[in-house]
Design an enzyme around this catalytic site. Structure first.
Site, short mmCIF file in Angstrom:
data_model
loop_
_atom_site.label_atom_id
_atom_site.label_comp_id
_atom_site.label_asym_id
_atom_site.label_seq_id
_atom_site.Cartn_x
_atom_site.Cartn_y
_atom_site.Cartn_z
NE ARG A 1 17.57 6.07 6.30
CZ ARG A 1 17.54 4.60 6.20
NH1 ARG A 1 18.08 3.52 5.93
NH2 ARG A 1 16.25 4.09 6.75
CB THR A 2 16.25 9.32 11.94
OG1 THR A 2 15.47 9.74 11.18
CG2 THR A 2 16.32 11.02 13.00
NE ARG B 1 11.70 8.27 14.32
CZ ARG B 1 12.43 7.65 12.79
NH1 ARG B 1 12.80 6.67 13.07
NH2 ARG B 1 12.34 8.90 11.84
CG HIS C 1 11.49 12.65 10.61
ND1 HIS C 1 12.43 12.78 10.72
CD2 HIS C 1 11.82 11.37 9.77
CE1 HIS C 1 13.66 12.37 11.08
NE2 HIS C 1 13.20 11.42 10.06
#
Length: 305
Positions: free
Chosen positions: A51-52, A101, A129
């Site tokens: 998703r990210t 990330r 996050h």
């Protein structure tokens, strides 16, 4: 030049402007279709993400920009021993902004200190996050019309969930917020969080059963109870079904309560809840694109008339 490492890096006033921009993007996507033409986003993901990473890439493509990067450390020069500091120096030569990330807490901060371009923390270990928190706040504000005067229930793994801790921290800056923490004893909210809430005179309750508090909630933020966190299988089996949200439990909730979830979901929300208009976790994923578009524009200081 500015970076985003922590949800608290932006003031409440700055967040309001960011969310106003995200709502304008939602209302008129074509207006922003070429805002980042000629700009490049580097996605430097040292651990897997669905998703990210895709949300960041969709955001930049929606703005007319382009993307480059890597999706795991094994496909980068980190596998040869290159440091994060050296990687970001090189990436700064190729891109205009970077989303990173990393499994190690603080790695994006190290990168930001050496970077010639804005760096966005897209998740660092169990630490922060921030863009998930921005997504959560935008979802609540857009669908409830406010970020104050709310009773928020957080359910599941409250001990290890970085999204939970970040959201609590962010919401403490708004007026008349009340938290209800719903978890087994093994996964209760850490003491440092409850100590912070007491210092700020923010009311909270800790309970085990979800059903008894459903009627009081404006927001229910579900998370996964993680089998790997339990000391023995018997405890997990005993507690896991406490937190399966289904149609029967939703009947206990107010008609305007919203259900959020950072995803991925396993079995903590039954699929029969998906059609309930109060279940907004897939809308939440869409808001993640809008808020990342707004963030990219803000950090690149691009204004669209």
């Amino acid at each position: 030049m500015r970076h985003l490492m922590n949800p608290l890096d932006f003031s409440v006033e700055e967040l309001n402007r960011l969310f106003d921009l995200a709502n304008d993007i939602e209302a008129d996507m074509p207006k922003y279709a070429h805002a980042c033409a000629g700009k490049k986003l580097a996605t430097c993901f040292y651990e897997p993400s669905t998703r990210t990473r895709l949300s960041f890439e969709a955001a930049m493509l929606n703005l007319g920009g382009s993307i480059l990067g890597f999706s795991d450390a094994g496909s980068s020069s980190a596998s040869k021993g290159e440091s994060v500091s050296d990687t970001i120096r090189v990436v700064s030569c190729y891109a205009d902004i970077c989303a990173m990330r990393h499994p190690k807490e603080g790695a994006p901060m190290v990168a930001a200190e050496k970077s010639a371009i804005p760096v966005i923390n897209a998740g660092d270990g169990g630490h922060q996050h921030p863009t998930q928190t921005l997504t959560d706040l935008l979802t609540i504000r857009s669908l409830k019309g406010r970020l104050d005067n709310l009773t928020i229930g957080l359910c599941g793994d409250l001990k290890f969930g970085r999204t939970v801790h970040s959201l609590i921290n962010a919401l403490t800056r708004y007026d008349n917020i009340r938290f209800i923490f719903i978890s087994p004893d093994e996964l209760r909210i850490p003491d440092y969080v409850t100590e912070m809430l007491r210092e700020k005179n923010i009311p909270y309750e800790e309970v085990i059963r979800l059903e008894e508090k459903m009627p009081q909630l404006d927001i229910l933020y579900m998370t996964r109870v993680q089998r790997e966190r339990f000391f023995n299988e018997e405890d997990y089996i005993r507690l896991k079904d406490f937190y399966v949200l289904n149609k029967k439990k939703m009947k206990l909730a107010p008609p305007d309560m919203l259900v959020l979830h950072p995803l991925p979901r396993v079995n903590e929300i039954s699929v029969d809840v998906d059609d309930d208009p109060r279940a907004v976790y897939f809308k939440q994923a869409q808001y993640g694109v809008y808020v990342r578009m707004a963030l990219i524009l803000t950090l690149l200081d691009i204004h669209v008339d």
